[in-house]
Motif scaffolding. Structure first.
Motif, mmCIF file in Angstrom:
data_model
loop_
_atom_site.group_PDB
_atom_site.id
_atom_site.type_symbol
_atom_site.label_atom_id
_atom_site.label_comp_id
_atom_site.label_asym_id
_atom_site.label_seq_id
_atom_site.Cartn_x
_atom_site.Cartn_y
_atom_site.Cartn_z
ATOM 1 N N PHE A 187 34.042 54.993 36.812
ATOM 2 C CA PHE A 187 34.944 55.405 37.883
ATOM 3 C C PHE A 187 34.511 54.730 39.181
ATOM 4 N N ASP A 188 35.428 53.984 39.777
ATOM 5 C CA ASP A 188 35.152 53.366 41.072
ATOM 6 C C ASP A 188 36.323 53.520 42.031
ATOM 7 N N ALA A 189 37.176 54.503 41.739
ATOM 8 C CA ALA A 189 38.338 54.797 42.600
ATOM 9 C C ALA A 189 39.277 53.595 42.728
ATOM 10 N N GLY A 190 39.313 52.753 41.689
ATOM 11 C CA GLY A 190 40.251 51.627 41.702
ATOM 12 C C GLY A 190 39.771 50.396 42.433
ATOM 13 N N ARG A 191 38.484 50.344 42.797
ATOM 14 C CA ARG A 191 37.985 49.209 43.583
ATOM 15 C C ARG A 191 38.076 47.908 42.782
ATOM 16 N N ARG A 192 37.635 47.903 41.532
ATOM 17 C CA ARG A 192 37.653 46.672 40.738
ATOM 18 C C ARG A 192 39.078 46.252 40.392
ATOM 19 N N ALA A 193 39.933 47.212 40.105
ATOM 20 C CA ALA A 193 41.335 46.873 39.833
ATOM 21 C C ALA A 193 41.986 46.263 41.067
ATOM 22 N N ALA A 194 41.644 46.793 42.235
ATOM 23 C CA ALA A 194 42.188 46.229 43.471
ATOM 24 C C ALA A 194 41.683 44.817 43.709
ATOM 25 N N GLU A 195 40.442 44.550 43.298
ATOM 26 C CA GLU A 195 39.899 43.204 43.456
ATOM 27 C C GLU A 195 40.641 42.210 42.566
ATOM 28 N N VAL A 196 41.015 42.651 41.363
ATOM 29 C CA VAL A 196 41.814 41.786 40.498
ATOM 30 C C VAL A 196 43.144 41.459 41.153
ATOM 31 N N GLU A 197 43.792 42.466 41.706
ATOM 32 C CA GLU A 197 45.075 42.229 42.370
ATOM 33 C C GLU A 197 44.909 41.327 43.583
ATOM 34 N N ARG A 198 43.813 41.499 44.297
ATOM 35 C CA ARG A 198 43.577 40.657 45.485
ATOM 36 C C ARG A 198 43.400 39.190 45.088
ATOM 37 N N ALA B 147 42.982 25.992 41.466
ATOM 38 C CA ALA B 147 42.232 26.138 40.216
ATOM 39 C C ALA B 147 41.002 27.022 40.404
ATOM 40 N N SER B 148 40.325 26.874 41.539
ATOM 41 C CA SER B 148 39.139 27.694 41.802
ATOM 42 C C SER B 148 39.510 29.160 41.956
ATOM 43 N N SER B 149 40.566 29.441 42.681
ATOM 44 C CA SER B 149 40.983 30.831 42.858
ATOM 45 C C SER B 149 41.464 31.429 41.544
ATOM 46 N N SER B 150 42.053 30.601 40.665
ATOM 47 C CA SER B 150 42.465 31.090 39.353
ATOM 48 C C SER B 150 41.253 31.493 38.519
ATOM 49 N N ALA B 151 40.176 30.729 38.584
ATOM 50 C CA ALA B 151 38.949 31.100 37.877
ATOM 51 C C ALA B 151 38.329 32.367 38.468
ATOM 52 N N SER B 152 38.515 32.580 39.760
ATOM 53 C CA SER B 152 37.989 33.793 40.392
ATOM 54 C C SER B 152 38.701 35.042 39.877
ATOM 55 N N VAL B 153 39.957 34.903 39.459
ATOM 56 C CA VAL B 153 40.664 36.031 38.857
ATOM 57 C C VAL B 153 39.957 36.462 37.575
ATOM 58 N N ALA B 154 39.553 35.482 36.760
ATOM 59 C CA ALA B 154 38.837 35.797 35.526
ATOM 60 C C ALA B 154 37.514 36.494 35.817
ATOM 61 N N VAL B 155 36.845 36.120 36.900
ATOM 62 C CA VAL B 155 35.608 36.788 37.290
ATOM 63 C C VAL B 155 35.874 38.246 37.640
ATOM 64 N N ALA B 156 36.939 38.487 38.411
ATOM 65 C CA ALA B 156 37.269 39.855 38.802
ATOM 66 C C ALA B 156 37.654 40.697 37.595
#
Length: 533
Positions: free
Chosen positions: A384-395, A335-344
């Motif tokens: 533009f962040d070269a995909g850093r935030r999108a990669a964090e969502v995937e992580r 549940a905690s990691s699921s909430a972290s997805v929303a943060v990302a």
């Protein structure tokens, strides 16, 4: 996460149409990104849970399950260890860290206010004055217009009694606040609260594991103590047989080989005794470490191998297993990691910050008569962040998948532990029943063969073989009794829920060795229901 019907999410005004359009588009993207599976769906058991366990008793299962053994020494040892064991103390410290993290995250929901105060000394030049004439330092003296350094320029005095120095006081206040448009702060707080729940469950899991390890080690210690006593009795018996055999040899009724064989039997029993005595000390040292004590200075309380308590009611697997602290910990981690997805996800969208700044001073001779108030708003949008935030969502999504798999594995292993403990206990009772039957028969055989040997009707090897078989069966029965208790301990551990109404965690500096009620108030670990917060 659907929007409320009939509501306008954003209403744009003329001064900032570009910003409003940006926020509206970001909101639509955010709402689409929030359409993720709920935690309950993620954590639905992938393994099939049976309707009931293979065996079940009628005895209610207390969370302080070790009390079912009705063993005062064990109760005293576990109560002490729960507040002195170092592994539990480490888990308690991690819980305190999680509590502090929640406090830090909660602070993000409120504005920050910073105050400054200063006092400045200012020197102004006098009219017509100055620092000209420094060459006067090397001149001949004091009078005349030839100059020279005038100390009154720094320290006042001289022709004008007014001091060239003045002071200025200033006071400033600044406030800032992040408008949580897309739930970044709220979901971060939610993730930390769920991590706190996971750490509470982790502390309970450490306590349950500790209680199980102590109970198992306690009865192993008692078994070794009983083994030493049994071996001493066997040595005494073997010595008596040796005396009889030696007497028979001296009277020509036994061979020298019979005496030598019996001497070997005595020596073998004495060797086993030495090993058993070492095992007693090793088990005592293990108990000391579990209790958080020095092994050389630990003296366990008195005890013995007890009879097996009645089989507890195992309950419904889907309900019973979800009460286990390790399963609850795995659930809250998901549940905690699921909430972290929303943060990302929220980190990819605009952040709106409001600020206010007030500063005032007494430069116009009136206290704080000169003041400035500044109000501001700042909108930050990653471009533009070269995909850093999108990669964090995937992580973070991959972390959720990992934690879900760990949760499913924990649940599967919990079911296996219960099933293993139940079948092992059931078969062990059958084994002990057959072992006792063999021991009864062996005692009759030894008595019969010994009588026949004294009459010269049988060989001494038959007597020796029957005696060794009897003694080995006695040792096996003792080991089997301990193994049966250990299987029950495993069952209790596999079924146990959180340990409530007991102090868990490090004892205070002023606490005695005995547990106290104040420790219970200091370490509140109430059981939370297993549901997504």
């Amino acid at each position: 996460m659907p929007a409320l019907p009939g509501r306008t999410l954003l209403r744009c005004s003329a001064p900032g149409p570009v910003i409003c359009r940006l926020l509206a588009g970001a909101a639509l993207l955010w709402l689409a990104g929030c359409a993720t599976r709920p935690v309950d769906a993620l954590t639905a058991p992938a393994v099939h849970l049976p309707d009931k366990f293979a065996f079940s008793g009628g005895q209610p299962l207390d969370n302080a399950w070790w009390q079912a053994f009705d063993d005062p020494g064990l109760n005293q040892l576990i109560d002490y260890a729960l507040t002195h064991n170092f592994t539990v103390a480490a888990a308690f410290a991690r819980l305190e860290q999680a509590k502090a993290t929640v406090k830090q995250s909660r602070a993000g929901l409120f504005p920050t206010l910073t105050g400054t105060a200063s006092e400045t000394a200012i020197r102004r030049s006098r009219s017509g004055g100055g620092f000209g004439g420094f060459s006067g330092f090397t001149g001949t003296g004091g009078s005349g217009s030839g100059g020279g350094f005038d100390p009154s320029l720094l320290f006042g005095g001289g022709q004008d009694d007014r001091s060239p120095w003045s002071t200025q006081e200033s006071l400033g206040l600044s406030a800032s606040y992040e408008v949580d448009l897309f739930g970044r702060v709220r979901n971060g707080l939610k993730a930390d609260r769920l991590s706190l729940d996971a750490q509470k469950a982790a502390l309970q899991s450490a306590a349950v594991t500790l209680a199980g390890n102590i109970a198992s080690q306690w009865y192993q210690y008692q078994q070794n103590v009983a083994r030493v006593a049994l071996l001493k009795n066997q040595i005494e018996t073997n010595k008596n047989v040796l005396e009889l055999t030696t007497f028979s040899f001296n009277n020509g009724q036994a061979a020298a080989a019979d005496v030598l064989r019996q001497r070997r039997t005595v020596a073998s029993s004495q060797a086993q005794l030495a090993q058993a005595q070492a095992q007693v000390q090793v088990a005592r040292h293990a108990l000391a470490v579990l209790a958080g004590r020095s092994s050389s200075a630990f003296d366990p309380p008195a005890g013995q191998l007890v009879d097996l308590p009645a089989l507890p009611a195992t309950g419904v697997p889907s309900t019973r297993l979800m009460q286990r602290p390790d399963v609850r910990q795995a659930y809250y981690t998901v549940a905690s990691s699921s909430a972290s997805v929303a943060v990302a996800i929220a980190d990819r969208f605009p952040q709106l910050s409001l600020s206010a700044n007030y500063s005032g001073d007494n430069s116009n001779s009136a206290l704080f008569s000169n003041w400035i108030l500044r109000l501001g708003a700042q909108l930050t949008q990653p471009i533009f962040d070269a995909g850093r935030r999108a990669a964090e969502v995937e992580r973070t999504k991959a972390v959720v998948d990992e934690n879900v798999a760990d949760y499913q594995q924990t649940l599967s292993e919990a079911l296996q532990e219960v099933d293993d403990a139940l079948i092992n206990e059931d078969r062990q009772q059958v084994y002990l029943k057959r072992l006792r039957e063999q021991l009864d028969i062996s005692e009759n055989v030894v008595a019969n063969l010994r009588l026949r040997y004294l009459r010269g009707a049988t060989d001494y090897l038959d007597v020796l073989d029957a005696l060794l078989t009897q003694q080995q069966l006695q040792l096996d029965l003792l080991t089997g009794r301990y193994q049966l208790l250990d299987y029950r301990i495993n069952l209790y551990r596999a079924l146990a829920g959180p340990i409530e109404n007991r102090p868990i965690g490090p004892a205070g500096d002023g606490d005695n060795d005995d547990t106290s009620d104040s420790a219970a108030a200091r370490t509140s670990t109430d059981a939370a229901s297993v549901s997504a917060s």
